[in-house]
Design a protein around this motif. Structure first.
Motif, PDB file in Angstrom:
ATOM      1  N   ASP A 139       0.824  -1.203   0.000  1.00  0.00           N
ATOM      2  CA  ASP A 139       0.000   0.000   0.000  1.00  0.00           C
ATOM      3  C   ASP A 139       0.859   1.254   0.000  1.00  0.00           C
ATOM      4  N   THR A 170       0.723   4.371  -2.704  1.00  0.00           N
ATOM      5  CA  THR A 170       0.501   5.746  -2.279  1.00  0.00           C
ATOM      6  C   THR A 170       1.652   6.640  -2.718  1.00  0.00           C
ATOM      7  N   HIS A 191      -5.228   0.528  -6.001  1.00  0.00           N
ATOM      8  CA  HIS A 191      -5.117   0.892  -4.580  1.00  0.00           C
ATOM      9  C   HIS A 191      -6.313   0.308  -3.836  1.00  0.00           C
ATOM     10  N   ILE A 198      -9.396  -1.480   5.056  1.00  0.00           N
ATOM     11  CA  ILE A 198      -8.429  -1.088   6.079  1.00  0.00           C
ATOM     12  C   ILE A 198      -8.964  -1.383   7.474  1.00  0.00           C
ATOM     13  N   THR A 246     -13.694   1.461   6.642  1.00  0.00           N
ATOM     14  CA  THR A 246     -12.680   2.271   5.978  1.00  0.00           C
ATOM     15  C   THR A 246     -12.027   1.421   4.898  1.00  0.00           C
ATOM     16  N   ARG A 256      -9.650   1.514   0.933  1.00  0.00           N
ATOM     17  CA  ARG A 256      -8.899   2.266  -0.058  1.00  0.00           C
ATOM     18  C   ARG A 256      -9.774   2.549  -1.271  1.00  0.00           C
ATOM     19  N   THR A 289     -10.926  -0.036  -3.966  1.00  0.00           N
ATOM     20  CA  THR A 289     -11.654  -1.241  -3.552  1.00  0.00           C
ATOM     21  C   THR A 289     -12.986  -1.334  -4.293  1.00  0.00           C
ATOM     22  N   LYS A 339      -8.935  10.313   3.185  1.00  0.00           N
ATOM     23  CA  LYS A 339      -7.512  10.603   3.005  1.00  0.00           C
ATOM     24  C   LYS A 339      -7.304  10.847   1.522  1.00  0.00           C
ATOM     25  N   SER A 347      -5.327  13.786   5.760  1.00  0.00           N
ATOM     26  CA  SER A 347      -6.511  13.074   6.238  1.00  0.00           C
ATOM     27  C   SER A 347      -7.478  14.074   6.867  1.00  0.00           C
ATOM     28  N   GLU A 372      -8.342   7.018   0.531  1.00  0.00           N
ATOM     29  CA  GLU A 372      -9.130   6.189   1.446  1.00  0.00           C
ATOM     30  C   GLU A 372     -10.403   6.927   1.830  1.00  0.00           C
ATOM     31  N   SER A 388     -13.792   6.654   4.794  1.00  0.00           N
ATOM     32  CA  SER A 388     -14.472   6.022   5.927  1.00  0.00           C
ATOM     33  C   SER A 388     -15.949   6.362   5.820  1.00  0.00           C
TER      34      SER A 388
END
Length: 357
Positions: free
Chosen positions: A4, A8, A50, A54, A64, A66, A69, A125, A135, A165, A167
């Motif tokens: 990861d 990034t 990515h 998480i 949460t 990436r 996904t 993020k 973030s 990312e 959430s």
């Protein structure tokens, strides 16, 4: 498998290089929403690699993941734990990503009752327009002063930053669901849904198409059964297939490609659909209306403006017409200042929403 941190770093390096070279980037996820908005030029940046969950703790009602996904993978995990993304984001292909869900801000049939994508954002993020990883927000709902960046990013079409990312708040799946059908003229259907919106009936989705009103009831079994007796109507066979087709736009209505498809959004009290010619489908208790029409652009957008709504060329194109509804001067100024603050070097998805920014 690439770590990861390596992905990034690679993405960040591309942003930093783009800033140095004054070269715009074209951020790509699964590509399932490429039709939405303007075509943007720039160096392609693939976010799909990515991937990965998480953090997910069912008891905390939060996940949460990436940005790359797959939406299908997230929903499968949630379903295995009796949970769901309550805003029912459309999944246009197996490659649809959660980053694309956030960037587009598109929600499904439950949106008026369960909230929009933005309402379920807890944190994000991203790589900023300064080439930094930052973030915002977190994994719990908080009241904070100033801008909520995670919500500003929602629906920005990748123009404010490169999402790494997200959430999201998740919700338990309803214990019982029932879909009722009623054959009604459009005005009677509109009046019934308006009445229901102001009641305690467990309404979770509506659709009016081809003279038929579809009502989805969700909740505890006793309340759903009692509501059925009060409303009447016939239960729909295979209701899950119906709402999934509506959500993912595989329903027959969406299979017309010979002319542009308009999406009109109005306050729930607006009753203007009779003024719009053409084949239509109405969702969200009247607040979202899909229309294939030959009405001139200035007229259809004037109808939307007078109804305190907006009209988007959702699919297809019209020469010289921006897909998204023109902004009022005060809102345009806010949006331009926000773009300047978040993307001062103008590298993220330039022109995807509005010309030159």
């Amino acid at each position: 498998m690439i770590a990861d941190n390596d992905i990034t770093s690679t993405l960040q390096e591309k942003v930093v290089a783009a800033i140095a070279d004054q070269q715009p980037l074209n951020i790509k996820g699964g590509g399932s929403k490429a039709f939405y908005g303007n075509t943007t030029t720039g160096i392609p940046v693939q976010v799909a690699p990515h991937t990965g969950i998480i953090a997910y703790e069912p008891s905390e009602l939060c996940i949460t993941a990436r940005a790359g996904t797959r939406l299908q993978d997230i929903e499968a995990l949630l379903a295995a734990n009796g949970q769901m993304l309550a805003f029912e984001p459309p999944c246009f292909s197996p490659d649809s990503t959660i980053g694309g869900v956030i960037a587009s801000g598109l929600a499904g049939p439950a949106r008026p009752w369960s909230g929009s994508v933005r309402d379920h954002m807890l944190g994000v993020k991203l790589i900023t327009g300064y080439g930094k990883v930052a973030s915002f927000g977190g994994q719990v709902m908080k009241n904070v002063a100033g801008y909520d960046i995670s919500r500003l990013i929602t629906g920005s079409m990748g123009t404010l930053g490169l999402i790494l990312e997200v959430s999201l708040k998740v919700m338990p799946r309803p214990a019982t669901e029932l879909t009722l059908t009623l054959d009604l003229p459009s005005q009677e259907a509109f009046e019934l849904v308006t009445t229901m919106r102001n009641s305690t009936l467990p309404l979770s989705a509506t659709c009016y198409f081809d003279g038929c009103l579809y009502l989805r009831l969700s909740g505890v079994a006793s309340h759903v059964v009692a509501s059925h007796r009060k409303i009447g109507g016939e239960p729909l066979n295979n209701p899950d297939q119906f709402w999934e087709a509506l959500r993912n736009q595989t329903h027959e209505f969406f299979q017309q490609y010979d002319r542009p498809l308009w999406r009109l959004s109005f306050p729930s009290s607006a009753n203007v659909i009779s003024r719009l010619e053409g084949n239509s489908l109405i969702e969200w208790g009247g607040s979202q209306r899909w229309v294939y029409t030959n009405i001139p652009v200035n007229l259809i957008r004037n109808i939307a403006h007078k109804g305190e709504g907006h009209a988007t060329v959702y699919r297809g194109s019209l020469p010289g017409v921006n897909p998204f509804h023109p902004l009022q001067p005060n809102m345009l100024s806010v949006q331009q200042r926000l773009k300047q603050a978040m993307d001062p070097h103008s590298i993220f998805n330039i022109g995807r929403m509005y010309k030159d920014w």
